[in-house]
Design an enzyme around this catalytic site. Structure first.
Site, PDB file in Angstrom:
ATOM      1  N   CYS A  37       1.100  -1.170   0.379  1.00 34.48           N
ATOM      2  CA  CYS A  37       0.302  -0.133  -0.363  1.00 34.48           C
ATOM      3  C   CYS A  37       1.026   1.331   0.383  1.00 34.48           C
ATOM      4  O   CYS A  37       0.322   2.237  -0.553  1.00 34.48           O
ATOM      5  CB  CYS A  37      -0.642  -0.043   0.962  1.00 34.48           C
ATOM      6  SG  CYS A  37      -0.229  -0.312   2.737  1.00 34.48           S
ATOM      7  N   CYS A 106      -1.983  -3.280   9.615  1.00 35.31           N
ATOM      8  CA  CYS A 106      -1.071  -1.355  10.145  1.00 35.31           C
ATOM      9  C   CYS A 106      -0.399  -2.431  10.910  1.00 35.31           C
ATOM     10  O   CYS A 106       0.131  -1.869  11.871  1.00 35.31           O
ATOM     11  CB  CYS A 106      -2.432  -0.698   9.965  1.00 35.31           C
ATOM     12  SG  CYS A 106      -2.994  -0.429   8.233  1.00 35.31           S
TER      13      CYS A 106
END
Lengths: 168, 168
Positions: A37, A106
């Site tokens: 990402c 994350c």
């Protein structure tokens, strides 16, 4: 997708944003990224002589969940020993922040950042000890330093490892 | 869903975008609901779902990151957020520096510096796109790290463009 209140809180009021001197022997730096990402996260710890983390800073360029995960990590790191710090797991972060499944990576990134900051610190300490050993004239303490490494988990490395982070 | 197949194009990274757009327009026109007025409901539904596919395929192919992902997917290579690929430390270091430099231009409202940083990154983007074309024609597996770099470069450019709007 809605962010949880805790994520929003950390995103809007991130704790411990900043940096420390990465060349300081008492500072460990972890730089990690999610190539899928385009996120990049830097997490730093300052370890005092008593082995406790006295300060932690982060800088993250990424989504709200990545910022919140690293912000929370720095809060949790302060006051811990390195041993305790390694016990912070991504699922604890994900749980605390109520991260949805698509944002679990994350929290994984934050755990990786913690691990890599600790590794960086230990590597520096080891290199420092090795250097002291080399420069010492008196062979006795030198031998002692070689025989009793402070970090047994790194016992497999017999030579000081040069920092993997190239200098600018 | 193979976007190349949907638009009846040869699967390659250095796609002729004008030709692809032309094909998208032709197919969209042929599948337009106006052409199916008075036809059986099943035919109308089919045309509509094909029109949606055609639009989605074009959206995928015109974006270099998504185009690369689609090609990798055709080769059975996972490049999504679940892939465990790690970012190259040197790339992370560089991108962290670049993103910090970008953040500084926001603080100092330094539009010329911002445009400088963007121009440098756009040059880099052109080089990375060339490298991706080479990687795909040679060995798709080697495209993964180049794609990671492209994602970072594009994230930077997106941020830079948003920041430019903000400073103007």
């Amino acid at each position: 997708m809605a962010y949880s209140n805790k994520v929003i809180d950390h995103y809007e009021n991130p704790r411990n944003v900043g940096s420390m001197d990465k060349n300081d022997d008492n500072v460990g730096t972890g730089l990690v990224g999610a190539p899928a990402c385009g996120d990049v996260m830097r997490l730093q710890i300052r370890v005092d002589d008593d082995g406790k983390i006295s300060d932690a800073k982060f800088k993250t360029f990424g989504c709200g969940s990545a910022i919140a995960s690293s912000s929370l990590a720095t809060e949790w790191l302060k006051g811990r020993t390195l041993e305790e710090a390694t016990k912070i797991k991504n699922r604890d972060i994900a749980e605390e922040l109520n991260l949805p499944p698509v944002k679990i990576h994350c929290s994984v990134l934050a755990e990786d950042a913690i691990k890599s900051a600790i590794e960086d610190f230990r590597r520096k300490q080891k290199a420092k000890r090795a250097l002291q050993t080399q420069t010492q004239d008196d062979p006795e303490p030198a031998q002692e330093a070689q025989e009793t490494p402070n970090a047994p988990s790194e016992g497999k490395r017999s030579l000081p490892i040069v920092s993997s982070q190239p200098e600018r | 869903m193979n976007p190349f197949k949907i638009l009846e194009l040869e699967p390659r990274f250095d796609l002729d975008l004008d030709a692809a757009e032309h094909r998208h327009r032709e197919l969209s026109r042929a599948l337009h609901p106006d052409r199916f007025v008075g036809r059986p409901a099943s035919e109308r539904r089919l045309a509509l779902s094909r029109a949606i596919e055609v639009n989605e395929a074009w959206r995928t192919l015109r974006d270099p990151v998504r185009r690369a992902e689609a090609l990798l997917n055709l080769h059975g290579i996972d490049s999504g957020e679940t892939s465990s690929a790690k970012a190259d430390p040197e790339l992370l270091m560089e991108m962290m520096e670049q993103r910090e430099a970008l953040a500084e231009t926001r603080a100092s409202k330094d539009l010329p510096r911002l445009r400088d940083l963007s121009a440098t990154m756009r040059d880099r983007q052109a080089r990375v796109l060339d490298a991706l074309t080479k990687a795909f024609s040679h060995d798709p597996q080697t495209a993964l790290p180049v794609l990671a770099e492209l994602r970072y470069v594009r994230r930077f450019l997106e941020e830079a463009s948003a920041l430019e709007d903000e400073l103007l």
